[in-house]
Write an enzyme that holds these catalytic residues in place. Sequence first.
Site, PDB file in Angstrom:
ATOM      1  N   SER A  79      -3.180   1.914  -3.569  1.00  0.00           N
ATOM      2  CA  SER A  79      -2.922   2.100  -2.216  1.00  0.00           C
ATOM      3  C   SER A  79      -3.793   2.822  -1.229  1.00  0.00           C
ATOM      4  O   SER A  79      -4.979   2.990  -1.841  1.00  0.00           O
ATOM      5  CB  SER A  79      -1.547   3.110  -2.021  1.00  0.00           C
ATOM      6  OG  SER A  79      -1.912   4.303  -2.134  1.00  0.00           O
ATOM      7  N   SER A 131      -3.692   5.336   0.758  1.00  0.00           N
ATOM      8  CA  SER A 131      -3.497   6.631   1.240  1.00  0.00           C
ATOM      9  C   SER A 131      -4.642   7.567   1.161  1.00  0.00           C
ATOM     10  O   SER A 131      -4.662   8.625   1.868  1.00  0.00           O
ATOM     11  CB  SER A 131      -2.396   7.468   0.439  1.00  0.00           C
ATOM     12  OG  SER A 131      -2.925   7.446  -1.002  1.00  0.00           O
ATOM     13  N   LYS A 164      -4.614  12.466  -4.702  1.00  0.00           N
ATOM     14  CA  LYS A 164      -4.753  13.085  -3.143  1.00  0.00           C
ATOM     15  C   LYS A 164      -5.835  14.243  -3.167  1.00  0.00           C
ATOM     16  O   LYS A 164      -6.503  14.570  -4.421  1.00  0.00           O
ATOM     17  CB  LYS A 164      -3.490  13.891  -3.071  1.00  0.00           C
ATOM     18  CG  LYS A 164      -2.054  12.728  -2.976  1.00  0.00           C
ATOM     19  CD  LYS A 164      -2.145  11.872  -1.808  1.00  0.00           C
ATOM     20  CE  LYS A 164      -0.940  10.946  -2.195  1.00  0.00           C
ATOM     21  NZ  LYS A 164      -1.037   9.847  -1.326  1.00  0.00           N
ATOM     22  N   SER A 205       0.303   8.443   4.277  1.00  0.00           N
ATOM     23  CA  SER A 205       0.094   9.070   2.905  1.00  0.00           C
ATOM     24  C   SER A 205       1.172   9.664   2.796  1.00  0.00           C
ATOM     25  O   SER A 205       2.084  10.636   3.361  1.00  0.00           O
ATOM     26  CB  SER A 205      -1.040  10.129   2.913  1.00  0.00           C
ATOM     27  OG  SER A 205      -1.227  10.746   1.626  1.00  0.00           O
TER      28      SER A 205
END
Length: 267
Positions: A67, A69, A124, A231
């Site tokens: 993705s 994010s 993250k 995100s």
Amino acid sequence: MNFPLILFSLLVITGAVWVLDYLIWRHKRKQDEDEPWWIEYPKSFFPIILIVFCLRSFIIEPFKIPSGSMIPTLIVGDFILVNKYVYGIRLPVINKKIIDMDSPEAGDVLVFRFPEDPSIDYIKRVVGVPGDVVTYHNKKLFINDKIVEQVYEGDYKYVEPGLGYIYSEKYTEYLGEANHSILVSREVNGLQYASVREFPFRENCQYSRTGFTCTVPPGNYFTLGDNRDSSSDSRYWGFVPDENIVGKAFMIWWNFGDFDRIGQFIQ
């Protein structure tokens, strides 16, 4: 699909065939008799599976970024390498830490098992460690009441599947001992309040329409995506427990669409 469990199962099966053949079956075969295929194949694959299992479980594991994010640090299609031992040695499959080493620090790019569904791996950036007070207000990040410096770099354009081109503002953020780039959208408010869920230690957080303040509990970490307004991260589903940590992302080893990204270290 639980790939570590599948790999462990294959290791056990091929290893058991190798041991049984070495201790029992080979002595029962005639001298000129060939090995049956169901013995030959597992024995041939066992050393390869053992090497892959050890590398993937204790040293380095590959991941693919699914993705956007973490744009602009990581883009969709990046294949990355994750250091599995930097935060301690863990038993595979059950992810139980048996040897302590370093702990995640603010600024680290962390791969972990998603708290709401541990079968899914997330990536993250760590912004808060145990004991930190993390505040996010009007798209500004504060750690322990000290603002995290952001320097405007200019506009940034990227393609979002199904939405077309997205225009954001790009900043250099100075977090921890290094710096990295983040994106902030002009069109999105500071916090999508309706997306905030209940999660463990939810009482450690106070939310408003423009942001929040969270105190990170012991044994947990607070994470954000570098693509701040696109995100799903700790703002919405809570803290990352230490037992969910997989490792630290450190390098892009492949990207089919952009060869220039190959070999880049992740900051």
